[in-house]
Design an enzyme around this catalytic site. Structure first.
Site, PDB file in Angstrom:
ATOM      1  N   SER A   1       0.803  -1.220   0.000  1.00 42.75           N
ATOM      2  CA  SER A   1       0.000   0.000   0.000  1.00 42.75           C
ATOM      3  C   SER A   1       0.835   1.269   0.000  1.00 42.75           C
ATOM      4  CB  SER A   1      -0.909   0.004   1.223  1.00 42.75           C
ATOM      5  OG  SER A   1      -0.103  -0.081   2.376  1.00 42.75           O
TER       6      SER A   1
ATOM      7  N   THR B   1      -6.292   7.835   7.248  1.00 47.01           N
ATOM      8  CA  THR B   1      -6.194   6.717   6.307  1.00 47.01           C
ATOM      9  C   THR B   1      -7.618   6.292   5.968  1.00 47.01           C
ATOM     10  OG1 THR B   1      -5.279   4.495   5.922  1.00 47.01           O
ATOM     11  CG2 THR B   1      -6.003   4.973   8.151  1.00 47.01           C
ATOM     12  N   GLY B   2      -7.768   5.591   4.863  1.00 46.02           N
ATOM     13  CA  GLY B   2      -9.103   5.159   4.459  1.00 46.02           C
ATOM     14  C   GLY B   2      -9.490   5.747   3.119  1.00 46.02           C
TER      15      GLY B   2
ATOM     16  N   GLY C   1     -10.026   8.078   0.629  1.00 48.62           N
ATOM     17  CA  GLY C   1      -9.572   9.456   0.558  1.00 48.62           C
ATOM     18  C   GLY C   1     -10.642  10.439   0.131  1.00 48.62           C
TER      19      GLY C   1
ATOM     20  N   ARG D   1      -6.084   8.963 -10.646  1.00 44.41           N
ATOM     21  CA  ARG D   1      -6.780   9.262  -9.384  1.00 44.41           C
ATOM     22  C   ARG D   1      -5.781   9.649  -8.275  1.00 44.41           C
ATOM     23  NH1 ARG D   1      -6.761   7.313  -3.827  1.00 44.41           N
ATOM     24  NH2 ARG D   1      -8.808   7.688  -2.970  1.00 44.41           N
ATOM     25  N   VAL D   2      -6.124  10.688  -7.549  1.00 48.56           N
ATOM     26  CA  VAL D   2      -5.333  11.105  -6.393  1.00 48.56           C
ATOM     27  C   VAL D   2      -6.268  11.154  -5.194  1.00 48.56           C
ATOM     28  CG1 VAL D   2      -4.053  13.034  -5.372  1.00 48.56           C
ATOM     29  CG2 VAL D   2      -3.674  12.421  -7.768  1.00 48.56           C
ATOM     30  N   GLY D   3      -5.798  10.677  -4.047  1.00 45.73           N
ATOM     31  CA  GLY D   3      -6.649  10.662  -2.853  1.00 45.73           C
ATOM     32  C   GLY D   3      -6.360  11.822  -1.915  1.00 45.73           C
ATOM     33  N   ASP D   4      -6.628  11.590  -0.648  1.00 39.65           N
ATOM     34  CA  ASP D   4      -6.445  12.634   0.365  1.00 39.65           C
ATOM     35  C   ASP D   4      -5.002  12.770   0.835  1.00 39.65           C
ATOM     36  OD1 ASP D   4      -6.709   9.981   1.446  1.00 39.65           O
ATOM     37  OD2 ASP D   4      -6.712  10.873   3.442  1.00 39.65           O
TER      38      ASP D   4
ATOM     39  N   THR E   1       1.558   6.912   0.505  1.00 40.87           N
ATOM     40  CA  THR E   1       0.631   5.864   0.065  1.00 40.87           C
ATOM     41  C   THR E   1       0.764   5.583  -1.433  1.00 40.87           C
ATOM     42  OG1 THR E   1      -1.712   5.210   0.144  1.00 40.87           O
ATOM     43  CG2 THR E   1      -1.271   7.453  -0.523  1.00 40.87           C
TER      44      THR E   1
ATOM     45  N   THR F   1      -2.781   3.679   4.034  1.00 39.79           N
ATOM     46  CA  THR F   1      -1.765   4.734   4.066  1.00 39.79           C
ATOM     47  C   THR F   1      -0.957   4.695   5.365  1.00 39.79           C
ATOM     48  OG1 THR F   1      -3.067   6.191   2.709  1.00 39.79           O
ATOM     49  CG2 THR F   1      -1.543   7.258   4.217  1.00 39.79           C
TER      50      THR F   1
HETATM   51  N1  ASP Z   1      -6.222   7.454   1.943  1.00 37.44           N
HETATM   52  C1  ASP Z   1      -5.638   6.766   0.817  1.00 37.44           C
HETATM   53  C2  ASP Z   1      -6.266   7.209  -0.458  1.00 37.44           C
HETATM   54  O1  ASP Z   1      -7.462   7.386  -0.506  1.00 37.44           O
HETATM   55  C3  ASP Z   1      -5.799   5.307   0.899  1.00 37.44           C
HETATM   56  C4  ASP Z   1      -5.275   4.668   2.140  1.00 37.44           C
HETATM   57  O2  ASP Z   1      -5.489   5.126   3.242  1.00 37.44           O
HETATM   58  O3  ASP Z   1      -4.615   3.652   2.009  1.00 37.44           O
HETATM   59  O4  ASP Z   1      -5.545   7.292  -1.422  1.00 37.44           O
END
Ligand code: ASP
Length: 333
Positions: free
Chosen positions: A89, A242-243, A245, A219-222, A209, A191
């Protein structure tokens, strides 16, 4: 159990807590295991991280114990997991997007409120260190894609293939069905976020992450978004997420946690209220995704909370490196 397995089990065990129960849950959880007692005098230095990453917190602790800065500690701690090919991850060995590309997001923030971030970075293992270079060696906060990669190479980072055989195999198995349901995000995220206070009492944080497994290309997350995946305010405290995003971004989660601490909430209370902000949204689909926060305040008190079971925080303080199961919102699982 591996982090992914924890989250998968959380999804299998059933769900259905009424949103109205959230206040009861919140009250129950404040005294949970692993949460700092607000009356206990905190001992510095201290480092916390998302998930069971004792090797990473041990690295950070060494630096802190030897008088190093919180900034060095969180960077070096995150690098341990980025180099760990078994963790699918983060960094090398991260699971790819649906087209087979491993793309990394990371950010870092110091005690002065300076920050750096990279998004959609390819071919470079230590995204967190590239983010630090963005912070320290450019007038910018964020670099993306090929620009970020070129910058990293100019700064001496090694170009390498991040798709390991194990991750390639997982991707090939996924491709057979190619089921793409980013909302059902229980088992495909993890993450690594890390927060530290050094002996001088300064705070820093970092987050790294490979994002959602099999995400859409681009795609880009948080995680690389300052305020969402990470926020540090040296007068108040720091938080990291984490989680899923997308849900963290919609509530600017880490900034929210820090602002709640500014209003006088403990780190634990702040994490719980920020989770409630997500689950109480009118159309929240929270039964189908996970979000977790960890937080620390200026006094060294800590907290962590998630929507579903099996989220954990590793904490290294007073010479003890331990992983603590977080309390969580959805008690019906
Ligand atoms: N927060 C991350 C994302 O959405 C994913 C993760 O927590 O592993 O990219």
């Amino acid at each position: 159990m591996k982090r992914r397995k924890f989250l998968k089990n959380a999804s299998l065990s059933g769900i259905g807590l009424a949103i109205g129960n959230s206040l009861t849950n919140c009250a129950e959880t404040s005294a949970s295991k692993g949460v700092s007692d607000p009356l206990e005098e905190a001992s510095l230095p201290l480092v916390i991280a998302t998930w069971d990453v004792k090797n990473a917190t041990a690295k950070a602790w060494d630096i802190l114990q030897n008088g190093g800065t919180a900034l060095d500690a969180v960077e070096q701690g995150c690098r341990v997991e980025e180099a760990n090919e078994k963790g699918q991850s983060v960094g090398k060995g991260g699971l790819p997007d649906r087209d087979g590309n491993v793309t990394l997001d990371a950010c870092i923030m110091n005690q002065n409120g300076d920050c750096g971030s990279v998004v959609f970075l390819r071919n470079i293992t230590h995204a967190v260190s590239v983010a630090r270079k963005v912070m320290e060696d450019t007038p910018h906060v964020m670099l993306a894609g090929t620009g970020a990669e070129k910058f990293a190479i100019q700064k001496g980072f090694k170009k390498e293939n991040l798709l390991t055989e194990a991750s390639k195999k997982s991707w090939e198995t996924w491709k057979i069905k190619s089921e793409y349901s980013p909302i059902i995000n229980i088992e495909n995220h993890d993450t690594i976020g890390m927060l530290a206070i050094d002996k001088a009492g300064n705070l820093s944080g970092a987050c790294t992450t490979s994002g959602l497994a099999y995400k859409l290309n681009g795609r880009v997350g948080d995680s690389p978004i300052i305020g969402s995946g990470l926020f540090v305010d040296n007068e108040i405290g720091a938080a990291v997420a984490t989680g899923l995003g997308e849900e963290v971004v919609k509530t600017v989660g880490s900034f929210l946690v820090v602002e709640l601490m500014r209003q006088g909430k403990t780190p634990q209370e702040a994490c719980e209220i920020a989770i409630q902000r997500i689950v109480n949204k009118p159309n929240s689909n929270y039964k189908n995704f996970q979000v977790g926060y960890i937080a620390i305040n200026k006094k060294g008190l800590t907290g962590s909370f998630s929507i579903h079971q099996w989220f954990s925080m590793t904490k290294f303080q007073k010479g003890v490196n331990e992983t603590i199961q977080s309390n969580y919102f959805n008690k019906d699982a």
